[in-house]
Design an enzyme around this catalytic site. Structure first.
Site, short mmCIF file in Angstrom:
data_model
loop_
_atom_site.label_atom_id
_atom_site.label_comp_id
_atom_site.label_asym_id
_atom_site.label_seq_id
_atom_site.Cartn_x
_atom_site.Cartn_y
_atom_site.Cartn_z
N GLU A 197 49.90 -8.33 53.52
CA GLU A 197 48.50 -7.93 53.31
C GLU A 197 47.69 -9.09 52.72
OE1 GLU A 197 48.59 -4.26 51.11
OE2 GLU A 197 49.57 -3.18 52.75
N GLU A 234 55.12 -1.65 57.34
CA GLU A 234 55.01 -0.81 56.15
C GLU A 234 54.39 0.50 56.57
OE1 GLU A 234 53.80 -2.84 52.58
OE2 GLU A 234 52.64 -1.08 51.93
#
Length: 856
Positions: A438, A546
């Site tokens: 991220e 994820e």
């Protein structure tokens, strides 16, 4: 070194008896001579000597602690690995914040004395050998001193490194000091720990030696008949123009030499060996070979051993991940690096227990979120057959917390990434590299918004970053160039594995995705966009890097289960009406998740039904310290795990076991202790059956069957009446399995169940003891919350206590801990060199019980 001459001398009283004696003694003489010849000569290399014991430690800001004559007599004696933060008290005032675990940081010092013998030096008093220290990880801002002189500095707490201490050593007593500075906080979005939390080794070799992580083994051209094994070796310390003899042996799992080479080469050397009929490494058959490298120049200089596996991997845009020629869906979880009440201090048994619990759930893949893991984790993944996404870091230049790695990135990222790859590239379990999670550089417009946010606010923005706009798509975009640079750092050292990143921005304008640098596109969340991503990124393999982020507390059930929530619902304001549930808990039903996330069932079916999605990595396998979404203080650890912080599975565990394994599963919940007449929703997960029937005190409530999208059966608003609920599963009308829950009475005693009753007396080994409250009929009381007192006597020590309650602020290193949903945990650790019996005593207001653990 030749055998000692005495091995060849036998005195005979007369020549006539010599022949008789020779017939008897010669075979024995040959054996003795052989053994004498195998003795290591003075100065023989020693690799991997345990350097964890006999350290002293203090939390102090005294700047003179590195001096050899510094008085450390009042310091605490301990052995490594060590995490001082976990020993502190939870507090909302700690600068780490609840997102960082609400535990203290600080400045810590470690000191250890090292005795150096005379044969380490030549006749001029200069080092005749090389001595290095290898650190697997120090968190963070580590500086290593030898006799008061700094040798090496490493700010990134997850990097493994070595340091050459040879030139600073003196005859006799020497002092090693390590400074760990973790005062600047917050520096992590989760609990990171403090101190020398991984292993340390002493390595003594000739100055001509194999470099740190200097052997790379690459099996190539693999078929059922043979494989080509390319072995690359980097040495250091050679003289200009000096040629080195490299003897390389490949040994199978039984220790037999199956391939061998010997030749002269330069300091940077490469050769290839042929391996006949290679035994492949696989998730169900994790077969390991060993490469032994010997370096010599007429005399032995160094030996180096590394394990490896032979397997083929490929990625396909339609079929996903291909292992040894067949598609294998990655059934994975993300793991942070803490081990509950042990903190971040690495214990191989703790890692082994975690992985075994996950293996029993059906997991075959691990994502090392979001940093290089302890080497022992990868060793275990090699041995147990897990696939690994090995991740480098959580941020690049743009920070996520005020004092995180971004402030060191420009100076250190090249060294850190290269050390990470060199360390891990021989592990067959590692099948892909992740260059980041991220990363803010996905977008060109978010850095200024991040700068002054709290960790909780930053998390929210990061998880909604996909909604931000995109800017200049040109090739000169610095974030695109940086992505390519990060990927190239890995490709410079390893071209055998795919490169990915965990991207929570899945739009086509994501800088990481449009850089062209990634082999596999990793998507964090957004399963509703999987099909669109296949259109946006044609021909690219995709994976759920994820997924889920469901929120659950073990053994806590809010009624009705149909009341689904995404929490927090209004920003990060935890006091909004209807958002804060009893005692900072969330329901164990699959009915609560984070705003950016998905419930367990919907996240899994989205991956299951798409062959082009190579797999899933659930956030997370285990709960972890820090990031207590959806709450703030007093919550101090996560609710995301399929398994709680103590290692007790939550109900969703059996959902995955039913979906991911062939073993017969029938799991009934909730417990059956409620108020009279209270309406209770009853669920069950199952497999290998067509339908499930519910009985309440013997009365049938009918049969139900799950569907393709709804992976459980449930009966709503069943009025509670004391007694028994039971479910029976059927296949073709025949009973397959049963599971029952009984109403328990008040607790009257405690039950202690060690996972191992015999452990090794090495100062490392652990026994995990489950504590449960029982009623007068011997039934577990699922709602018991009594305070317990723990102590250990004899040949062991209490390493930690836990209960899985994310809002429990009692120390995990103390002697008191309450039951949570009827369970608690004690961890007993052996004492080094002290075999005997360790006795764990646990007491409450109604009982006092003991259990024994043999250490030997």
């Amino acid at each position: 070194m030749p055998p000692h001459p005495a091995c060849f001398f036998v005195f005979f009283a007369n020549f006539a008896g010599m022949r008789r004696y020779l017939i008897t003694i010669l075979p024995l003489m040959a054996l003795v001579a052989l053994l004498a010849g195998c003795r290591p000569e003075a100065g023989a290399p020693k690799r991997g000597e345990d350097f964890n014991f006999d350290w002293k430690f203090a939390l102090t800001e005294d700047p003179l602690c590195m001096l050899p004559d510094y008085d450390d007599s009042g310091w605490r004696a301990l052995h490594l690995p060590h995490d001082w933060s976990i020993e502190g008290e939870f507090s909302a005032d700690n600068p780490s914040t609840p997102s960082g675990g609400a535990l203290p940081g600080g400045l810590g010092w470690y000191r250890k004395h090292l005795q150096v013998p005379a044969d380490f030096f030549d006749e001029k008093g200069t080092p005749a050998r090389a001595m290095h220290l290898e650190f697997d990880g120090v968190f963070m801002n580590a500086t290593v001193f030898v006799n008061g002189v700094d040798v090496v500095k490493r700010p990134y707490g997850y990097s493994s490194f070595d340091c050459d201490i040879s030139a600073l050593l003196e005859l006799g007593d020497n002092v090693i000091a390590v400074r760990c500075d973790n005062r600047d906080q917050p520096n992590s979005r989760w609990y990171a720990g403090c101190g020398i939390y991984r292993n340390v080794r002493l390595v003594v070799t000739d100055p001509l030696r194999v470099a740190y992580n200097g052997v790379f083994v690459q099996p190539t051209e693999i078929s059922d008949q043979e494989a080509k094994v390319v072995v690359s070796v980097r040495t250091e310390g050679s003289l200009p123009g000096q040629m080195v003899r490299y003897d390389i042996r490949i040994k199978d799992a039984r220790g037999r030499t199956v391939a061998r080479s010997s030749e002269l080469g330069a300091p940077v050397y490469q050769t290839s060996l042929q391996l006949d009929r290679p035994h492949r490494w696989d998730v169900d058959d994790p077969y390991l070979y060993r490469a032994e490298v010997t370096v010599s120049t007429g005399k032995l200089k160094d030996t180096y051993t590394t394990r490896f596996g032979v397997r083929t991997t490929a990625w396909d845009a339609d079929r996903g991940f291909i292992l040894n020629g067949r598609p294998v869906k990655m059934l994975g979880v993300c793991l942070h690096h803490d081990m509950g009440c042990l903190g971040t201090a690495v214990h191989p048994r703790a890692l082994q227990r975690e992985l075994q619990i996950l293996r029993d759930m059906g997991v075959n893949a691990i994502r090392t979120s979001h940093n290089p893991p302890a080497p022992e984790l990868l060793d275990l993944c090699d041995e147990m057959g897990f696939l690994v996404m090995d991740e480098a870091m959580d941020m690049w230049r743009k920070r996520k917390t005020r004092y995180d790695y971004a402030r060191y990135f420009d100076e250190w990222h090249v060294r850190d990434v290269q050390d990470f790859v060199r360390r891990d590239r021989n592990h067959p379990s590692v099948v892909m590299w992740s260059i980041g999670n991220e990363i803010i550089e996905q977008s060109d417009s978010s850095a200024d918004d991040i700068a002054n946010l709290t960790p909780e606010q930053a998390n929210e923005l990061l998880n909604f970053i996909h909604s931000l706009g995109q800017n200049d798509p040109s090739e000169s975009n610095p974030n695109i160039l940086l992505t390519r640079h990060m990927a190239q750092l890995i490709r410079d050292l390893d071209t055998t594995r795919a490169i990915t990143a965990g991207c929570n921005g899945v739009w086509p304008g994501n800088n990481l995705l449009r850089s062209g640098a990634l082999d596999v596109y990793g998507f964090n969340y957004h399963p509703q966009l999987y099909d669109s991503c296949r259109v946006w990124f044609p021909g690219k393999p995709l994976i759920g890097s994820e997924t889920v982020s469901s929120l659950n507390s073990r053994g806590v059930y809010f009624q009705p289960s149909t009341d689904r929530k995404k929490l927090p619902g209004r920003g990060w304001q935890y006091t909004a009406e209807g958002e804060v549930d009893w005692n900072h808990q969330v329901t164990a039903y699959d009915a609560c998740c984070a705003p950016w996330a998905n419930y367990h069932e919907e996240a899994w079916t989205a991956v299951r039904d798409r062959d082009f999605i190579a797999g899933t990595f659930i956030w997370t396998g285990f709960d972890y310290l820090g990031e207590p979404t959806p709450y703030g203080w007093p919550s101090r650890s996560s609710y995301f795990g399929v398994v709680d912080l103590a290692g007790f599975p939550k109900d969703a565990y059996w959902l995955y076991q039913a979906e991911w394994t062939d073993r017969t599963v029938l799991h009934l919940f909730p417990h059956w202790n409620w108020e009279p007449g209270e309406p209770v929703d009853i669920w069950a997960y199952y497999n290998n059956a067509d339908e499930v029937e519910l009985f309440v005190n013997g009365e049938s409530w009918g049969r139900q069957a799950k569907t393709r999208d709804v992976l459980h059966v449930q009966w709503n608003a069943v009025p509670f009446e004391p007694g028994c609920i039971e479910v029976v599963s059927y296949k073709d009308g025949r009973e397959v399995a049963r599971d029952a829950r009984y109403t328990a009475g008040a607790p009257v005693t405690l039950c202690l169940t060690p996972d191992r009753t015999v452990i090794t007396a090495d100062g490392y080994d652990l026994s995990y003891v489950t504590v449960e409250a029982l009623d007068a009929d011997g039934r577990v009381v699922p709602t018991a919350d009594d305070l317990l007192h723990f102590s250990v006597s004899g040949a062991g020590e209490l390493a930690g206590v836990d209960n899985g309650n994310a809002a429990d602020t009692l120390s995990l290193k103390g002697s008191d801990k309450a039951l949570f949903s009827g369970k608690a945990l004690a961890v007993v650790r052996s004492l080094r060199g002290e075999p005997g019996m360790a006795t764990l005593s646990v007491s409450s207001t109604y009982a006092s019980v003991k259990t024994n653990i043999l250490t030997k």
